[in-house]
Design a protein around this motif. Sequence first.
Motif, PDB file in Angstrom:
ATOM      1  N   ASN A 197     -17.946-116.076-125.785  1.00 32.41           N
ATOM      2  CA  ASN A 197     -17.981-116.719-124.884  1.00 32.41           C
ATOM      3  C   ASN A 197     -18.395-116.838-123.804  1.00 32.41           C
ATOM      4  OD1 ASN A 197     -17.862-119.152-126.943  1.00 32.41           O
ATOM      5  ND2 ASN A 197     -15.357-118.431-126.737  1.00 32.41           N
ATOM      6  N   ALA A 226      -4.701-111.035-131.328  1.00 29.47           N
ATOM      7  CA  ALA A 226      -5.263-110.766-130.318  1.00 29.47           C
ATOM      8  C   ALA A 226      -6.489-110.306-130.974  1.00 29.47           C
ATOM      9  CB  ALA A 226      -4.532-108.710-129.976  1.00 29.47           C
ATOM     10  N   GLN A 266     -13.494-113.792-129.554  1.00 27.64           N
ATOM     11  CA  GLN A 266     -13.782-115.727-128.840  1.00 27.64           C
ATOM     12  C   GLN A 266     -14.140-114.991-126.914  1.00 27.64           C
ATOM     13  OE1 GLN A 266     -12.043-118.910-129.885  1.00 27.64           O
ATOM     14  NE2 GLN A 266     -11.402-117.771-131.784  1.00 27.64           N
ATOM     15  N   ARG A 267     -13.569-114.267-126.895  1.00 23.33           N
ATOM     16  CA  ARG A 267     -14.064-114.162-124.941  1.00 23.33           C
ATOM     17  C   ARG A 267     -15.082-113.499-125.103  1.00 23.33           C
ATOM     18  NH1 ARG A 267     -11.383-115.324-120.362  1.00 23.33           N
ATOM     19  NH2 ARG A 267     -11.241-113.751-118.590  1.00 23.33           N
ATOM     20  N   GLN A 315      -8.646-113.200-130.414  1.00 21.17           N
ATOM     21  CA  GLN A 315      -9.076-114.183-128.869  1.00 21.17           C
ATOM     22  C   GLN A 315     -10.082-113.055-128.016  1.00 21.17           C
ATOM     23  OE1 GLN A 315      -7.850-117.162-129.601  1.00 21.17           O
ATOM     24  NE2 GLN A 315      -7.223-116.618-127.399  1.00 21.17           N
ATOM     25  N   ALA A 316      -9.937-111.645-128.540  1.00 17.49           N
ATOM     26  CA  ALA A 316     -10.806-110.675-127.932  1.00 17.49           C
ATOM     27  C   ALA A 316     -12.465-111.305-127.984  1.00 17.49           C
ATOM     28  CB  ALA A 316     -10.423-109.052-128.306  1.00 17.49           C
TER      29      ALA A 316
END
Lengths: 202, 202
Positions: free
Chosen positions: A171, A161, A167-168, A164-165
Motif C-alpha cells: 500500500n 509481522a 501490506q505496508r 503486516q510487512a
Amino acid sequence: MHRPRKEMIAETRAKLIAAARQAFGTIGYAEASMDDFTGSAGLTRGALYHHFGDKKGLLQAVIAEIDAEMAARVNEVASRAPTRWQRFVDECTTYIEMALEPEIQRIMFRDGPAVLGDPAQWSNANACVASMTDHLTGLQGDGVVVAGLDPETAARLINGASSQAAQRIANSNDPEATSKKVVAAFKQLLEGLLEKPGRQPG
Amino acid sequence: MHRPRKEMIAETRAKLIAAARQAFGTIGYAEASMDDFTGSAGLTRGALYHHFGDKKGLLQAVIAEIDAEMAARVNEVASRAPTRWQRFVDECTTYIEMALEPEIQRIMFRDGPAVLGDPAQWSNANACVASMTDHLTGLQGDGVVVAGLDPETAARLINGASSQAAQRIANSNDPEATSKKVVAAFKQLLEGLLEKPGRQPG
DNA sequence: CTACTGACATACGCTTCGTATGCCAATTGA
DNA sequence: TCAATTGGCATACGAAGCGTATGTCAGTAG
C-alpha cells in the motif's frame, strides 16, 4: 469420445475453484456473486452446491489450493539455502514476497479470516507455518536460536509481522523504498531470536 | 420538555452505534441484519441511512469509537511506567490484552480489514499505533533502540505480531499456559530492537 | 403564525443465497 | 446389449437482505 467420468468431475471442480479464486481475489468474497462466477465457468450454482456444499466450502477449497502453492514455493526457495538459519530467513522473505500479491492478501489475510475464523484453526491450510516451525525447531537444536522458545508460537508471531510487512509495502506510494525499510525492520526483529544476538550465524 | 434537537440526534447516533457494535462484535458484520439491530435500538434502517450513509459507514463509526477507547486504555497504562522502554513494553502487552477481547478481535482484526481494507489506511483509527510510534522514536533518541529503524514500520510489525499473539491465546485450550509461552516469544522478538541486545534497559 | 428544514419511518424493487426438484449421461450387472 | 441405478448438474422457487424513493411530522426561523 468416452472421456471418463472422473475426469469430467475433476475438471468441473477445477473450473469452479479457478473461477471462484479469480472472483474472490479481485472483487472479494462478499461481492462475488455465485451466479456470476459459476456462469463465467460455464456452470451454475447447482454444480457449486453439489461439490462444495455452500459458498464457504468453496472458499475453503480455494484456500487449500493457494496454501499448497505457497508451501511449494517456500520449500523450493528454502531447499537452496546453504545454512539452516539462512533457510529460515529465506522462508520469511519469500513469505513476505508472496504476501505482496493482491490475490493472496485478499483471500488468505482478509476475507479468509473474516469468513472462516482464525487461520491457525484451518484444517486444510497452514503448510507454510508448519515448515517454518520445523526449521525453528532445528535451529534450536543447533543452538542458533534461543532455547525455551515455543517454535510454533514464534512462527505464528513472525507470520503476523510478515503479513503486516507485506501490506505496508503493497500500500506504499514508493514500494521500492518502503520495501527496504520494512525488510530491515523485519530482520531486526528476527535477531531477537538468536542465541547470541548481534552476531549473524551462517 | 423542549429537550434540544441536537441532543436527540446525538442520542440516536449513539444508540445506533451501540447496537451495531453489539451485533458486529458477536455475530459479525456480514451476519448482522440492519433491520434487526436498528430494531433492537428502537429505530429503523431509515435512521441508519440518514446518519451513516450505509452499513460500511456505520462500521467506520463503530471502529472509530473502539479505536478511541483502545488508545485511552493504552495511554492510561503507559503513563504509569517509570522508563520509556517499560512504557513501550507495557503498551505492547496492553495491546495484546485488549486484542484478547472477542469484540475487538472480531471488529478490528477480522471484519474491519475485510470490509474496509488495510487498517493502516483507516483515517479515523490507528491512535494506538501512533502512540507506539512516538515512543519508539523517543527510544531511538535515548539510544535504547537501534538507530536506522523506521519507527512506524516497526510499530506496525509489532502490531501484527501482537494480534497473532492474542489470537493464539484466545483460541487456546489452556489460555493460561499459552499466554506464558506467547508473551515470552513476543518479548524475545522485541529484544531484537534493542541497541545492546541481551541487556534489558530500565 | 406560516413556511421550511431535516430527522426518521414506510414501502418498494432488486439482488443474492439456499433448497427442492427434475433431467440426462455414464456406469453397472446380467 | 440392455435395463436399472447412480449421481452430476441445471432449473425453479421462496426467503432475506440491502438500497432508494417517498412520506410524515416535529422543531425552527423570519
